[in-house]
Design a protein around this motif. Structure first.
Motif, PDB file in Angstrom:
ATOM      1  N   THR A  29       8.180   6.270  -2.435  1.00  0.00           N
ATOM      2  CA  THR A  29       7.439   5.227  -2.962  1.00  0.00           C
ATOM      3  C   THR A  29       5.861   5.572  -3.292  1.00  0.00           C
ATOM      4  OG1 THR A  29       8.675   3.835  -1.371  1.00  0.00           O
ATOM      5  CG2 THR A  29       6.716   2.784  -2.405  1.00  0.00           C
ATOM      6  N   THR A  33       4.533   5.305  -7.327  1.00  0.00           N
ATOM      7  CA  THR A  33       3.430   4.183  -7.382  1.00  0.00           C
ATOM      8  C   THR A  33       1.928   5.053  -7.767  1.00  0.00           C
ATOM      9  OG1 THR A  33       3.133   4.114  -4.990  1.00  0.00           O
ATOM     10  CG2 THR A  33       4.479   2.394  -6.159  1.00  0.00           C
ATOM     11  N   HIS A  40       0.856   0.658  -0.801  1.00  0.00           N
ATOM     12  CA  HIS A  40       2.246   0.162  -1.232  1.00  0.00           C
ATOM     13  C   HIS A  40       3.133  -0.403  -0.007  1.00  0.00           C
ATOM     14  CE1 HIS A  40       4.163   3.699   0.410  1.00  0.00           C
ATOM     15  NE2 HIS A  40       3.598   4.544  -0.427  1.00  0.00           N
ATOM     16  N   ILE A  63       7.613  -3.415  -1.829  1.00  0.00           N
ATOM     17  CA  ILE A  63       6.364  -2.575  -2.526  1.00  0.00           C
ATOM     18  C   ILE A  63       5.455  -3.484  -2.998  1.00  0.00           C
ATOM     19  CG2 ILE A  63       6.072  -0.858  -4.061  1.00  0.00           C
ATOM     20  CD1 ILE A  63       8.875  -0.007  -4.183  1.00  0.00           C
ATOM     21  N   CYS A  65       2.705  -2.765  -4.674  1.00  0.00           N
ATOM     22  CA  CYS A  65       1.909  -2.638  -5.812  1.00  0.00           C
ATOM     23  C   CYS A  65       2.854  -2.151  -7.048  1.00  0.00           C
ATOM     24  CB  CYS A  65       1.018  -1.454  -5.522  1.00  0.00           C
ATOM     25  SG  CYS A  65       1.726   0.224  -4.898  1.00  0.00           S
ATOM     26  N   GLU A  66       2.267  -2.211  -8.218  1.00  0.00           N
ATOM     27  CA  GLU A  66       3.051  -1.721  -9.372  1.00  0.00           C
ATOM     28  C   GLU A  66       3.670  -0.424  -9.350  1.00  0.00           C
ATOM     29  OE1 GLU A  66       2.906  -3.510 -13.756  1.00  0.00           O
ATOM     30  OE2 GLU A  66       1.343  -1.680 -13.264  1.00  0.00           O
ATOM     31  N   THR A  67       5.023  -0.415  -9.798  1.00  0.00           N
ATOM     32  CA  THR A  67       5.625   1.044  -9.926  1.00  0.00           C
ATOM     33  C   THR A  67       5.339   1.667 -11.570  1.00  0.00           C
ATOM     34  OG1 THR A  67       7.676   0.267 -10.455  1.00  0.00           O
ATOM     35  CG2 THR A  67       7.193   0.418  -8.074  1.00  0.00           C
ATOM     36  N   SER A 442       2.896  10.502 -10.688  1.00  0.00           N
ATOM     37  CA  SER A 442       2.898   9.328 -11.271  1.00  0.00           C
ATOM     38  C   SER A 442       1.733   9.226 -12.392  1.00  0.00           C
ATOM     39  CB  SER A 442       2.915   8.000 -10.393  1.00  0.00           C
ATOM     40  OG  SER A 442       3.133   6.832 -11.400  1.00  0.00           O
ATOM     41  N   PRO A 484       2.707  -6.355  -8.668  1.00  0.00           N
ATOM     42  CA  PRO A 484       3.880  -5.888  -8.835  1.00  0.00           C
ATOM     43  C   PRO A 484       5.182  -7.243  -9.562  1.00  0.00           C
ATOM     44  CG  PRO A 484       3.756  -6.222  -6.631  1.00  0.00           C
ATOM     45  CD  PRO A 484       2.414  -6.392  -7.202  1.00  0.00           C
TER      46      PRO A 484
END
Length: 506
Positions: A29, A33, A40, A63, A65-67, A442, A484
């Motif tokens: 994760t 992210t 997260h 999760i 937060c945005e992935t 990421s 997210p």
């Protein structure tokens, strides 16, 4: 592994530091992210919610937060994700084959893909469990072969900007034979799996065009431990964890021996002539010896064997081996908590002091480090983490309730040192880069795709591997972090299927 060597020789590589603890759920994760678990919110496969004894499985909606793939979807780019943990239920319309935490049999999205790619009808998330090593290895190889075949079909037939595939088989097999592999790295039966994966990587590289950038990463490394330490057994003995007991259930001869020894202690007149001692003080010495012997025999005879933790009446508890941590049952956090705010910090300090000085059976420090959660995590979800995190030294940490604190046997577990290899049209040829962290991958991919980086990302862009002309013509742009997406709502009626998958994998 010749194909990996080619990528290393032509690209950049180094050791990739994992999360603390270095386990699958938080590490992958953090990878997808670019953020630490304190942002997260994923610290384990299962986590407590309202009460410490009520565990809920983590999923994509957990999760906070945005992935990376959500960011790409928002920008109109396409992703294909195969076996990435915590992607079920799906949050975008992208092609996805979900991973361990999938509920039910269907892990292919959209489901219509099964009609188009027939291999997907036989796709399995995990191999069939077997106690026979050769059969277990064969089952793992079959699962990874099917995963590769499905990936190849998707690579060739679908458009994508980000393609992700996770081969889990090496992790599964190393839990069983890592120590043996290190001692016999070329002739062990499991070496064939490494050849399989290396071959699949080589063929995938051949499928993509020269303009692609390829990243090969692991969520953690591996190491051999000298034994296992059962943290909950220690908590029981220290009075921090309350447990329920079952009646004596050992062999009849064990029960008779135990009762006879107890009777001898209680009846000193009987024990005296039996051992032909004349002085009373020797009787007390014998009593102490017999009592000590009984205590040593207790684990083997299952005398008063603890069967289950009574968490709501407990002060502290380790919810799983994966968490590598201790939760304090505080009233401010759990509905049925029993520790007041005034006592919380004193208790945490006392636990940390005791844990820091603990020794293993070889008189070495049991833990390499003992952390408060706020020392390693930052962000609004830090409060969901275990209160105390443990980094094992020579003995792996396990949850559960056992009658012994230590089992001295060679075992295999995760380490902080993962792998990182980058190769492609935008990548320099640099050997052995230092200072890499799993949260860096990421934002680096985001940058190479020409997208802005969220302003709350913890990872950095790995500038040293990117060619100079790319850095000069493409400035780093930041944007405000987005919330997210919400995955498909589903009701978890029974999480036994998920638990059994994890159990079968060890």
């Amino acid at each position: 592994m010749p194909n990996l060597k080619v990528l290393m020789d032509r690209g950049s590589w180094g050791v990739l530091k994992s999360t603390i603890p270095p386990v699958t759920a938080p590490a992958w994760t953090s990878f997808i992210t670019g953020r630490n678990p304190g942002k997260h919110g994923c610290f384990d496969f299962f986590m407590p919610k309202d009460n410490l004894d009520v565990m809920f499985p983590m999923n994509s909606n957990s999760i906070c937060c945005e992935t990376l793939y959500e960011c790409l979807h928002r920008k109109g780019l396409r992703s294909i994700l195969i076996n990435l943990p915590e992607t079920y239920p799906p949050k975008t319309s992208d092609i996805m084959i979900s991973s361990l935490m999938t509920q039910g049999d269907n892990c292919v999205f959209p489901e219509e893909l099964k009609e188009e790619i027939k291999q997907l009808n036989n796709y399995k998330i995990v191999p069939k469990a077997s106690k026979d090593r050769n059969e277990w290895l064969k089952n793992i190889r079959d699962v990874e072969r099917m995963r590769f075949e499905c990936a190849t079909k998707l690579l060739r037939s679908k458009e994508w900007d980000l393609f992700f595939i996770l081969f889990s088989g090496i992790d599964w097999i190393q839990h069983n034979v890592y120590g043996e592999l290190r001692n016999n790295p070329t002739k062990h039966a499991a070496c064939v799996l490494y050849s399989d994966i290396d071959s699949y990587i080589g063929k995938i590289v051949e499928e993509v065009n020269d303009s692609c950038n390829i990243f090969i990463v692991s969520d953690h490394g591996f190491k051999s431990y000298k034994g296992v330490f059962y943290i909950n057994e220690w908590l029981i003995r220290k009075g921090y964890l309350t447990v329920g007991y079952e009646p004596f259930s050992a062999r009849p001869q064990g029960h008779l021996l135990y009762q006879e020894l107890i009777g001898m202690i209680k009846n000193k007149k009987k024990i005296k002539p039996f051992l032909n001692y004349e002085r009373t003080k020797n009787i007390w010495k014998i009593e102490a010896l017999v009592t000590s012997t009984i205590n040593k025999l207790q684990p083997f005879f299952d005398i008063d064997k603890p069967t289950h933790p009574i968490v709501r009446k407990s002060v502290a508890y380790c919810t799983s081996s994966e968490s590598k941590g201790i939760y304090i049952n505080s009233r401010s956090r759990f509905k049925d908590g029993i520790i007041d705010s005034d006592d919380y910090h004193r208790l945490k300090k006392r636990l940390i002091d005791e844990l820091c000085h603990m020794k293993d059976p070889n008189s070495h420090l049991l833990f390499s480090a003992v952390y408060k959660r706020e020392e390693i995590f930052n962000g609004p979800e830090t409060q969901r983490a275990p209160d105390i995190l443990l980094e094992p030294a020579d003995f792996e940490i396990c949850g559960g309730v056992r009658s012994r604190r230590f089992i001295q046997k060679n075992t295999n577990g995760h380490s902080m040192e993962g792998i990182f290899i980058a190769h492609g049209s935008d990548i320099k040829n640099i050997q052995n880069i230092h200072g890499l962290n799993i949260v860096d991958v990421s934002p680096t991919i985001t940058y190479l795709l020409g997208l802005p980086i969220a302003d709350d990302v913890d990872g950095r862009i790995i500038n040293e591997i990117i060619k100079k002309d790319i850095l000069e013509k493409r400035p780093i742009i930041k944007e405000k972090a987005c919330f997210p997406l919400k995955g498909t709502e589903y009701i978890l009626n029974d999480d036994n299927e998920i638990r059994n998958r994890l159990k079968d994998l060890g």
